[in-house]
Enzyme design. Structure first.
Site, short mmCIF file in Angstrom:
data_model
loop_
_atom_site.label_atom_id
_atom_site.label_comp_id
_atom_site.label_asym_id
_atom_site.label_seq_id
_atom_site.Cartn_x
_atom_site.Cartn_y
_atom_site.Cartn_z
N HIS A 109 30.14 65.01 20.90
CA HIS A 109 28.96 64.69 20.10
C HIS A 109 28.49 63.25 20.37
CE1 HIS A 109 28.72 68.47 17.94
NE2 HIS A 109 30.05 68.46 17.92
N GLY B 146 32.92 78.57 23.18
CA GLY B 146 32.51 77.16 23.23
C GLY B 146 32.85 76.52 24.57
N SER C 206 30.87 76.93 27.12
CA SER C 206 29.55 76.80 27.76
C SER C 206 29.14 77.95 28.65
CB SER C 206 29.47 75.51 28.56
OG SER C 206 29.48 74.43 27.70
N SER C 207 29.25 79.16 28.13
CA SER C 207 28.74 80.28 28.92
C SER C 207 27.22 80.20 29.05
CB SER C 207 29.16 81.62 28.33
OG SER C 207 28.76 81.70 26.98
N SER C 208 26.52 79.72 28.03
CA SER C 208 25.06 79.67 28.17
C SER C 208 24.63 78.60 29.17
CB SER C 208 24.36 79.49 26.82
OG SER C 208 24.96 78.48 26.07
N ASP D 296 26.87 69.81 28.89
CA ASP D 296 27.35 71.10 29.40
C ASP D 296 26.68 71.46 30.72
OD1 ASP D 296 28.51 70.98 26.94
OD2 ASP D 296 27.30 72.56 26.05
N TYR E 139 24.75 72.08 14.07
CA TYR E 139 24.67 71.15 15.19
C TYR E 139 23.37 70.32 15.09
CZ TYR E 139 24.56 69.57 20.08
OH TYR E 139 24.53 68.80 21.23
C1 GLA Z 1 27.61 71.34 22.63
C2 GLA Z 1 26.34 70.78 23.26
C3 GLA Z 1 26.64 69.53 24.08
C4 GLA Z 1 27.45 68.52 23.27
C5 GLA Z 1 28.65 69.19 22.61
C6 GLA Z 1 29.39 68.26 21.68
O1 GLA Z 1 28.48 71.83 23.61
O2 GLA Z 1 25.73 71.75 24.09
O3 GLA Z 1 25.45 68.96 24.55
O4 GLA Z 1 26.65 67.86 22.33
O5 GLA Z 1 28.27 70.33 21.87
O6 GLA Z 1 29.97 67.23 22.37
#
Ligand code: GLA
Length: 391
Positions: free
Chosen positions: A37, A129, A131-133, A178, A228
């Site tokens: 974050h 979490g 990052s598949s997208s 990501d 978020y």
């Molecule tokens: C998600 C968001 C990223 C980042 C993280 C937290 O994965 O896509 O850009 O902000 O949360 O670090």
């Protein structure tokens, strides 16, 4: 991988017909080691690309149709749309991500002359979490650049286009981490990225005596996107309060000492906590990379643990399940560090565990977790892979 490609090819031929210029691509998922974050607060992040990700096969069409199929969502069948229909919709389901990237390219003046057939297969556990997208967005960008000859685009551009599409087409106000990790990853390296300037440096992850273990809590709490987006807003409010007393552009501009000096300018207590995390986490990330460079893995682990505590207490993006996983990991012998990773509210923890203790780690934490929450966690001993590329 060969087997995966073979299955993908036969499915592609079955759905879209044989022949033509069929091309294959891969874009990885990511795990963030530290710097959570901070990417929308002008701070540093330290993610690496994984060897799991999304594979794609694509071929240009002669008309303006977009025909998309995911082997992970085979029940949805081929989802069809067109270059004349680049708007998000519920019925488009997962195809909103590739469509968003086509749309984002067009916003940059890069129009497609014809549509395409696109078949994908992802190896990232969904909702984890990891990052598949982002990997699907970067995959689509990599495919479009190659297939349509958008040679002027760099991999960093593809990351930015992916982020833009996610922000503006899919309504998730994410930072750059990501997509950047998926596009720019490098085998055995983490990326030390300054999200304020996009300058970056690769740091070799030399852990001959440890493994990186990702533990998937298999929970995804609801309202993740809105929570978020709330965090982002709270940080913006804190920044604007601080800007009345100190000349800064982002929270990442502040040292811990400066934060302590000026923090009373932040009126709202919650916003003050969020800003504290952003400032301290950024400094922790810088220190963690320095520690790694001097092979001080103990200090690196200490900072990783401190990151978890800050996400748990100040940023409040952890959850009961991930707190339990991290806190249990801290008590295990041979664990250098452990923390929740990614956006939070569920998802995964990342732990650095001695080679000799990995089996015990998986067994002991797995058993305790199942006993407490009534469902299994999943464990992945991961390798750090390369960024997106044509296969
Ligand atoms: C998600 C968001 C990223 C980042 C993280 C937290 O994965 O896509 O850009 O902000 O949360 O670090």
């Amino acid at each position: 991988m060969e087997r995966t490609m073979g299955t993908m090819r036969s499915k592609f031929n079955e759905l879209f017909g044989q022949g033509g210029d069929l091309r294959a691509y891969f874009a990885p998922g990511r795990v963030n080691l530290i710097g959570e974050h901070t990417d929308y607060n002008g701070g540093h992040v330290f993610p690496c690309a994984l060897t799991i990700g999304t594979y794609g096969l694509a071929r240009k069409r002669e008309d303006r149709k977009l025909r998309l199929y995911s082997m992970n969502f085979s029940r949805a069948g081929v989802i069809e749309s067109s270059l004349d229909d680049l708007v998000p919709s519920e019925k488009a389901g997962w195809t909103n991500y590739p469509k968003g990237v086509v749309w984002a390219m067009e916003q940059r003046g890069l129009s497609l002359d014809t549509g395409f057939d696109f078949l994908i297969y992802g190896t990232i556990p969904s909702g984890s979490g990891l990052s598949s997208s982002a990997s699907l967005e970067v995959l689509t960008g990599t495919m479009l650049r190659d297939l349509y000859g958008f040679d002027g685009l760099t991999m960093v551009d593809l990351a930015l286009i992916g982020q833009f599409s996610e922000n503006k087409f899919n309504g998730m106000n994410c930072g750059i981490m990501d997509q950047f990790a998926s596009a720019m990853g490098k085998r055995d390296c983490a990326i030390f990225l300054d999200t304020n300037t996009l300058s970056y440096e690769y740091a070799t992850i030399r852990l001959p005596e440890q493994k990186l273990i990702i533990t998937n809590s298999k929970v995804k709490h609801s309202l993740v996107n809105s929570a978020y987006n709330d965090r982002r807003r709270e940080c913006e409010e804190a920044l604007s309060d601080l800007q009345k007393v100190v000349k800064i552009k982002t929270l990442g501009d502040l040292s811990e000492e400066q934060f302590e000096e000026y923090k009373d300018a932040i009126k709202d207590e919650i916003c003050r906590k969020r800003a504290k995390h952003a400032v301290y986490e950024n400094q922790r990330t810088i220190r963690a990379v320095e520690a790694l460079k001097r092979d001080d893995i103990t200090e690196f682990g200490r900072l990783v643990n401190a990151s978890h505590v800050s996400l748990r207490d100040d940023y409040e993006t952890s959850c009961e399940e991930c707190d339990y996983l991290a806190e249990l990991a801290w008590e295990q012998p041979g664990v250098v560090g452990s923390r929740i990773t990614g956006g939070g509210f569920g998802g995964c923890t990342v732990s650095i565990v001695a080679n000799t203790r990995t089996d015990a780690f998986i067994h002991d934490i797995g058993a305790a977790y199942a006993e407490k929450f009534g469902h299994d966690a999943e464990f992945y001993v991961v390798e750090i892979g390369d960024g997106a590329h044509r296969l």
